[in-house]
Design an enzyme around this catalytic site. Structure first.
Site, PDB file in Angstrom:
ATOM      1  NE  ARG A  78      -3.551  -2.243   2.792  1.00 37.00           N
ATOM      2  CZ  ARG A  78      -3.257  -3.384   3.430  1.00 37.00           C
ATOM      3  NH1 ARG A  78      -2.040  -3.549   3.967  1.00 37.00           N
ATOM      4  NH2 ARG A  78      -4.145  -4.347   3.529  1.00 37.00           N
ATOM      5  CE  LYS A 116      -5.944  -0.780   5.234  1.00 33.66           C
ATOM      6  NZ  LYS A 116      -7.320  -0.981   4.715  1.00 33.66           N
ATOM      7  CG  HIS A 127      -5.273   0.823  -3.745  1.00 30.94           C
ATOM      8  ND1 HIS A 127      -4.587   0.660  -2.563  1.00 30.94           N
ATOM      9  CD2 HIS A 127      -6.319  -0.055  -3.687  1.00 30.94           C
ATOM     10  CE1 HIS A 127      -5.202  -0.251  -1.825  1.00 30.94           C
ATOM     11  NE2 HIS A 127      -6.243  -0.704  -2.479  1.00 30.94           N
ATOM     12  NE  ARG A 142      -3.476  -3.570  -1.409  1.00 31.30           N
ATOM     13  CZ  ARG A 142      -2.918  -4.372  -0.512  1.00 31.30           C
ATOM     14  NH1 ARG A 142      -1.598  -4.503  -0.491  1.00 31.30           N
ATOM     15  NH2 ARG A 142      -3.648  -5.034   0.348  1.00 31.30           N
ATOM     16  CG  HIS A 158      -6.593  -8.656   1.341  1.00 27.85           C
ATOM     17  ND1 HIS A 158      -6.908  -9.097   0.069  1.00 27.85           N
ATOM     18  CD2 HIS A 158      -6.415  -7.306   1.223  1.00 27.85           C
ATOM     19  CE1 HIS A 158      -6.899  -8.076  -0.769  1.00 27.85           C
ATOM     20  NE2 HIS A 158      -6.618  -6.986  -0.096  1.00 27.85           N
ATOM     21  CE1 TYR A 165      -7.101  -6.999  -7.018  1.00 30.00           C
ATOM     22  CE2 TYR A 165      -7.098  -8.180  -4.934  1.00 30.00           C
ATOM     23  CZ  TYR A 165      -6.917  -7.016  -5.659  1.00 30.00           C
ATOM     24  OH  TYR A 165      -6.564  -5.860  -5.011  1.00 30.00           O
TER      25      TYR A 165
END
Length: 292
Positions: free
Chosen positions: A149, A173, A238, A241, A264, A273
């Protein structure tokens, strides 16, 4: 006052949950917008006295001001977390978000660049080998070669690179750490960049003054560079990504492995995806099957 209870919540996000500055800013923006709505429409009603009806009116207000359903749902998610926190801290007796449902949204497939387009990137740095050019080149390939990210790129430290093992340690994150393999071409580019770098900084990616790069700088760079090889309407970090994940899937990578590489929390976020991959399968079928 509303500002006091909001600051109490934001401090909780920062100290206890260790959320990123970007996440905290997002919560603050949503809560301040809701507070402003209460001030203008409901005589400065305190956040601790809000009912479900006021939240529904806010949703209508957002919609009437051309806010997309996806954005409305994100703002509702901020309120859910906020009021769940207030309930846990005994600041409210009931959660006004319990009867509130999210609004329907269209499923938006991630945009990505084709492999043929990404193959054009190496030509960008062939004519110039100075520090700034190699750095800009490295930014593109770190995003595409690792799927990290924007915030992860900016916070990347030189010490996070293990050149011997060919891996990169990324802090994602909520400070969740993951290890990403570095392709050999990217490792060579990193070594070239470090050799040319005239500054002694712990940060890997720095500007021409030796300071860490900032989001707008990276966004502008990516948009400019990708604009030379792609006609996509939206060109951002992004998108690279998304491109990373889509190309991995198209070339046979396991979905669970892609989930871990992207950082994730659950597989559902990665499964989007598969829709892009299905388009690739249809294309191959159309070209190869005699009855297609």
């Amino acid at each position: 006052m509303n500002s006091d209870v909001v600051n109490f919540f934001l401090e909780h996000l920062s100290v206890e949950r260790r959320c990123s500055p970007h996440t905290i800013t997002s919560y603050a923006t949503d809560l301040n917008q809701f507070s402003l709505f209460l001030k203008e429409q409901h005589d400065s009603l305190p956040l601790t006295q809000v009912s479900s009806s006021q939240i529904r009116l806010w949703m209508v207000h957002l919609s009437e001001n051309s806010i997309e359903n996806r954005s409305i749902n994100r703002k509702l998610a901020s309120l859910r977390t906020f009021y769940k926190f207030l309930l846990q801290k005994d600041r409210i007796q009931e959660n006004p978000l319990l009867p509130i449902r999210t609004v329907k949204t269209r499923k938006k497939l991630p945009q990505f660049l084709r492999e043929s387009e990404m193959a054009e990137i190496p030509r960008m740095a062939e004519t110039n080998q100075d520090f700034a050019t190699i750095r800009d080149h490295l930014i593109l390939y770190l995003l595409y070669g690792t799927g990290m990210r924007l915030a992860e790129l900016i916070s990347l430290q030189k010490s996070h690179i293990n050149q011997a093992q060919g891996t990169l340690r990324v802090l994602g994150k909520r400070n969740k750490e993951r290890i990403i393999p570095i392709p050999s071409f990217l490792l060579q580019l990193i070594q070239q960049y470090l050799t040319l770098c005239p500054f002694d900084s712990p940060h890997l990616i720095i500007d021409n003054k030796g300071k860490p790069v900032y989001p707008m700088m990276v966004q502008r760079l990516v948009k400019k560079q990708l604009g030379e090889i792609s006609t996509l309407e939206k060109l951002s970090p992004h998108v690279l990504r998304h491109t990373y994940a889509t190309h991995l899937l198209n070339n046979g990578a396991d979905l669970n492995a892609i989930k871990e590489l992207l950082g994730h929390a659950n597989l559902a976020a990665t499964q989007v995806y598969t829709h892009n991959s299905m388009e690739k399968i249809k294309e191959i079928y159309a070209q190869a099957h005699p009855k297609a």
